[in-house]
Design a protein around this motif. Structure first.
Motif, mmCIF file in Angstrom:
data_model
loop_
_atom_site.group_PDB
_atom_site.id
_atom_site.type_symbol
_atom_site.label_atom_id
_atom_site.label_comp_id
_atom_site.label_asym_id
_atom_site.label_seq_id
_atom_site.Cartn_x
_atom_site.Cartn_y
_atom_site.Cartn_z
ATOM 1 N N PHE A 9 0.872 -1.207 0.023
ATOM 2 C CA PHE A 9 -0.218 0.037 -0.034
ATOM 3 C C PHE A 9 0.921 1.183 0.107
ATOM 4 N N CYS A 10 1.934 1.425 0.823
ATOM 5 C CA CYS A 10 2.783 2.305 0.976
ATOM 6 C C CYS A 10 3.535 2.636 -0.281
ATOM 7 N N ARG A 11 4.104 1.578 -0.931
ATOM 8 C CA ARG A 11 4.694 1.485 -2.119
ATOM 9 C C ARG A 11 3.866 2.308 -3.206
ATOM 10 N N ARG A 12 2.721 1.625 -3.281
ATOM 11 C CA ARG A 12 1.768 2.139 -4.287
ATOM 12 C C ARG A 12 1.376 3.633 -4.217
ATOM 13 N N ILE A 13 1.180 4.156 -2.943
ATOM 14 C CA ILE A 13 0.944 5.604 -2.959
ATOM 15 C C ILE A 13 2.195 6.498 -3.260
ATOM 16 N N GLU A 14 3.333 5.979 -3.020
ATOM 17 C CA GLU A 14 4.460 6.624 -3.150
ATOM 18 C C GLU A 14 4.808 6.865 -4.434
ATOM 19 N N THR A 15 4.637 5.683 -5.264
ATOM 20 C CA THR A 15 5.066 5.392 -6.696
ATOM 21 C C THR A 15 4.190 5.651 -7.708
ATOM 22 N N ILE A 16 2.890 6.162 -7.461
ATOM 23 C CA ILE A 16 1.867 6.303 -8.383
ATOM 24 C C ILE A 16 2.199 7.397 -9.488
ATOM 25 N N ALA A 17 2.176 7.018 -10.816
ATOM 26 C CA ALA A 17 2.827 7.668 -11.732
ATOM 27 C C ALA A 17 4.517 7.707 -12.100
ATOM 28 N N ASP A 18 4.912 6.817 -11.407
ATOM 29 C CA ASP A 18 6.330 6.299 -11.753
ATOM 30 C C ASP A 18 6.400 5.174 -12.369
ATOM 31 N N GLY A 19 5.503 4.334 -12.810
ATOM 32 C CA GLY A 19 5.663 2.957 -13.361
ATOM 33 C C GLY A 19 5.937 1.907 -12.577
ATOM 34 N N LEU A 20 6.502 2.129 -11.283
ATOM 35 C CA LEU A 20 6.939 1.011 -10.560
ATOM 36 C C LEU A 20 5.755 0.180 -9.819
ATOM 37 N N ARG A 21 4.462 0.555 -9.951
ATOM 38 C CA ARG A 21 3.629 -0.453 -9.440
ATOM 39 C C ARG A 21 3.554 -1.642 -10.325
ATOM 40 N N TRP A 22 3.809 -1.748 -11.608
ATOM 41 C CA TRP A 22 3.861 -2.613 -12.510
ATOM 42 C C TRP A 22 4.932 -3.743 -12.043
ATOM 43 N N GLY A 23 6.041 -3.298 -11.619
ATOM 44 C CA GLY A 23 6.961 -4.297 -11.032
ATOM 45 C C GLY A 23 6.519 -5.140 -9.854
ATOM 46 N N ASP A 24 5.785 -4.229 -8.836
ATOM 47 C CA ASP A 24 5.168 -5.121 -7.840
ATOM 48 C C ASP A 24 3.961 -5.896 -8.301
ATOM 49 N N VAL A 25 3.319 -5.486 -9.360
ATOM 50 C CA VAL A 25 2.017 -6.401 -9.795
ATOM 51 C C VAL A 25 2.890 -7.742 -10.385
ATOM 52 N N LYS A 26 4.013 -7.557 -11.059
ATOM 53 C CA LYS A 26 4.610 -8.746 -11.486
ATOM 54 C C LYS A 26 5.195 -9.366 -10.545
ATOM 55 N N ARG A 27 5.759 -8.829 -9.533
ATOM 56 C CA ARG A 27 6.899 -9.582 -8.470
ATOM 57 C C ARG A 27 5.828 -10.405 -7.608
ATOM 58 N N TYR A 28 4.643 -9.846 -7.388
ATOM 59 C CA TYR A 28 3.782 -10.478 -6.341
ATOM 60 C C TYR A 28 2.622 -11.154 -7.053
ATOM 61 N N GLY A 29 2.449 -11.474 -8.434
ATOM 62 C CA GLY A 29 1.407 -12.085 -9.136
ATOM 63 C C GLY A 29 0.086 -11.268 -8.628
ATOM 64 N N ILE A 30 0.065 -9.889 -8.874
ATOM 65 C CA ILE A 30 -1.243 -9.354 -8.373
ATOM 66 C C ILE A 30 -1.986 -9.372 -9.752
ATOM 67 N N VAL A 31 -3.193 -9.867 -9.655
ATOM 68 C CA VAL A 31 -4.218 -9.923 -10.806
ATOM 69 C C VAL A 31 -4.755 -8.424 -11.054
ATOM 70 N N VAL A 32 -4.650 -8.217 -12.121
ATOM 71 C CA VAL A 32 -5.067 -6.765 -12.690
ATOM 72 C C VAL A 32 -6.293 -6.812 -13.413
ATOM 73 N N ASP A 33 -7.409 -6.135 -13.048
ATOM 74 C CA ASP A 33 -8.921 -5.869 -13.440
ATOM 75 C C ASP A 33 -8.804 -4.728 -14.058
ATOM 76 N N ARG A 34 -8.983 -4.630 -15.203
ATOM 77 C CA ARG A 34 -9.236 -3.355 -15.952
ATOM 78 C C ARG A 34 -10.668 -2.956 -16.155
ATOM 79 N N PHE A 35 -10.959 -2.159 -15.066
ATOM 80 C CA PHE A 35 -12.292 -1.596 -14.625
ATOM 81 C C PHE A 35 -12.712 -0.489 -15.844
#
Length: 553
Positions: free
Chosen positions: A472-498
């Motif tokens: 949560f903290c990393r997502r808030i800190e890095t919004i618009a930095d592109g780094l959330r994609w790295g967390d999504v990949k590393r932790y196998g987070i499912v992405v729902d495109r709403f």
């Protein structure tokens, strides 16, 4: 344009039009390597080893940080639609897939030419900082390419995953199709360049260190890379070099960003005098309008009120505080800004200034420019916190998380509290608590996404609670930095495109899932540019063609 560097043309799909922006370098340097005969000339060349494009847009639009506001949105770009729905990105613009690939490899070539020149001069002491800088630039460009075009690292499977061509010397003759090697090989070579380069970095070599791999930026980059590489002790060692004995003194004080004008806040964020910003890069980029709340540019895919209310800025959070409807109007702890007009919604941090480079003063024709803060102390602190969690040093992890908490939020106001082990265990482990954050579902989204970690283990209970808080903290800190994609990949987070075309914020209704990227989807490695594939570089496999790929097992 001369052709002593056909390898670059091959990497960019043998399409000469892609090289229009680098004509000066290609017209002059290839036939004049002998002119790199002084430290001054080599240091000057290394200015070109920093990318003026970035992975940020492709990574951000691939992640769960954007929603689709509907094909009828008048600010819809087809290239962003391809990106957001994980299709092959075939449309072109100044930050296209092809252009980004080209620029990173051009930076690598500049670094390699500098390294060759340094070696030919006998590697004198005065050029050791230049050698360190070239090695870090080469490692960084290759790492950025792996963020885009490779699957996440797995210690037992990376030798079976495709890497990207790792280029370690200037190329002066046309070669056949370039082998990509494996991700394991790429990571080993990145690590080797980092470890050789780090001790050579000397800030006194630069008049403005923050536009180069100064010592703090180099160690911050190393901490990020080793986080992806799962070398937890090395993450901590590198972060320690950046943060010192009292990290709170070098973090961003978000409460200090109080000017009303968005543009001023964005310019303040990229001010070279900020202690929290460790390295700046100047870009040909439209991110200043895409990731700004005052602009409708590209607003079909953006960080929306729905994401904010369910998952990020306005969502229920581990440190507490008022949340839900329009909380930003009442809480000075929020540093983001919203935009809503004619059914357009955008919510972003003021990180990306919109800067225009005019090439024709009469017509006003020119280029969109922006400045990127490539590394920060805030991100580095969270890198260290994550490493501590994996080492089960939870007290140290919580100490770092709360230091970040105090940097971003105003603890003690509006219900915001300190992060402690007890608080985190309550928020994620006690369903009876009013502070409990339930696990995400597509019908009832929250910030607590189910984890399917790739190549690492997250134990149920306190370790999972800690990782959820960290993410949560990393997502808030890095919004618009592109780094959330790295967390999504590393932790196998499912992405729902709403699809939010009918979203009503006051009722939190009118959203639906238009597409999903599951944790085993091979599209988590963005497809190489079409020109590169045509030139003979092996493409990334796709689900239908590789049902038994080791990533999917």
């Amino acid at each position: 344009m001369k052709t002593k560097y056909p390898f670059l043309a091959l990497l960019a799909g043998a399409c000469l039009t892609l090289f229009s922006a680098c004509g000066e370098f290609l017209d002059e340097l290839p036939d004049n390597r002998a002119e790199l005969d002084s430290p001054e000339k080599i240091y000057k060349l290394l200015v070109s080893a920093y990318p003026d494009r970035t992975y940020v847009r492709m990574c951000e639009f691939s992640s769960d940080n954007v929603d689709d506001q509907g094909a009828d949105d008048p600010n819809s770009w087809r290239i962003l639609e391809q990106n957001a729905y994980w299709s092959d990105i075939v449309d072109a613009d100044n930050e296209s897939n092809s252009e980004t690939w080209r620029v990173y490899y051009l930076c690598i070539e500049h670094a390699n030419v500098a390294l060759e020149a340094i070696e030919k001069l006998g590697t004198p002491d005065e050029l050791l900082p230049a050698k360190g800088e070239a090695l870090l630039c080469r490692a960084y460009a290759h790492f950025c390419l792996t963020m885009l075009y490779c699957l996440p690292y797995h210690p037992e499977k990376a030798a079976e995953y495709l890497g990207i061509p790792y280029v370690t010397e200037p190329v002066t003759e046309l070669k056949p199709a370039i082998g990509r090697g494996t991700l394991q090989e790429c990571y080993e070579k990145i690590a080797a360049d980092i470890e050789e380069g780090l001790p050579l970095i000397d800030d006194s070599a630069y008049s403005v260190p923050k536009y180069h791999f100064n010592r703090s930026a180099a160690y911050a980059f190393a901490s990020r890379f080793y986080l992806y590489y799962m070398k937890w002790e090395r993450v901590i060692e590198c972060a320690d070099e950046v943060l010192g004995s009292n990290p709170a003194l070098v973090l961003r004080d978000w409460a200090d960003a109080k000017t009303a004008d968005w543009g001023d806040q964005a310019l303040q964020y990229v001010d070279v005098n900020n202690e929290f910003s460790l390295m700046l890069t100047t870009l040909f980029s439209s991110n200043g309008s895409l990731f700004n709340a005052w602009s409708s540019s590209g607003s079909r895919f953006t960080h929306t009120y729905r994401i904010s209310k369910h998952e990020t800025y306005r969502a229920k959070r581990p440190m507490g505080g008022t949340y839900d409807l329009y909380g930003y109007k009442n809480l000075d702890m929020y540093r983001y800004r919203p935009y809503i007009n004619d059914n357009i919604e955008k919510i972003y941090m003021p990180k990306w200034p919109s800067q225009w480079q005019t090439t024709d003063m009469i017509t006003g024709v020119g280029y969109s420019r922006s400045t990127m803060v490539a590394f920060t102390t805030n991100e580095t602190l969270l890198n260290r916190a994550e490493a501590y969690i994996h080492l089960k040093d939870y007290d140290s992890a919580v100490e770092d998380l709360d230091i970040w908490n105090n940097s971003y939020y105003t603890v003690g106001e509006h219900g915001i509290v300190h992060l402690t082990r007890e608080r985190i265990n309550e928020v994620y482990g006690d369903p009876a608590s009013e502070n409990y954050i339930a696990e995400y579902t597509s019908a009832a989204p929250t910030s607590r996404k189910p984890l399917h970690p790739h190549g690492l283990t997250v134990e149920p209970g306190e370790q999972e609670y800690m990782i959820q808080c960290l993410l949560f903290c990393r997502r808030i800190e890095t919004i618009a930095d592109g780094l959330r994609w790295g967390d999504v990949k590393r932790y196998g987070i499912v992405v729902d495109r709403f699809d939010n075309i009918d979203y009503v914020d006051t009722q939190t209704t009118g959203f639906r899932v238009a597409a999903t990227l599951d944790e085993k989807d091979l599209r988590r490695a963005i497809q190489l540019p079409a020109e590169v594939i045509t030139a003979g570089v092996e493409p990334n496999p796709r689900n239908a063609d590789a049902p038994n790929h080791p990533f999917r097992q």
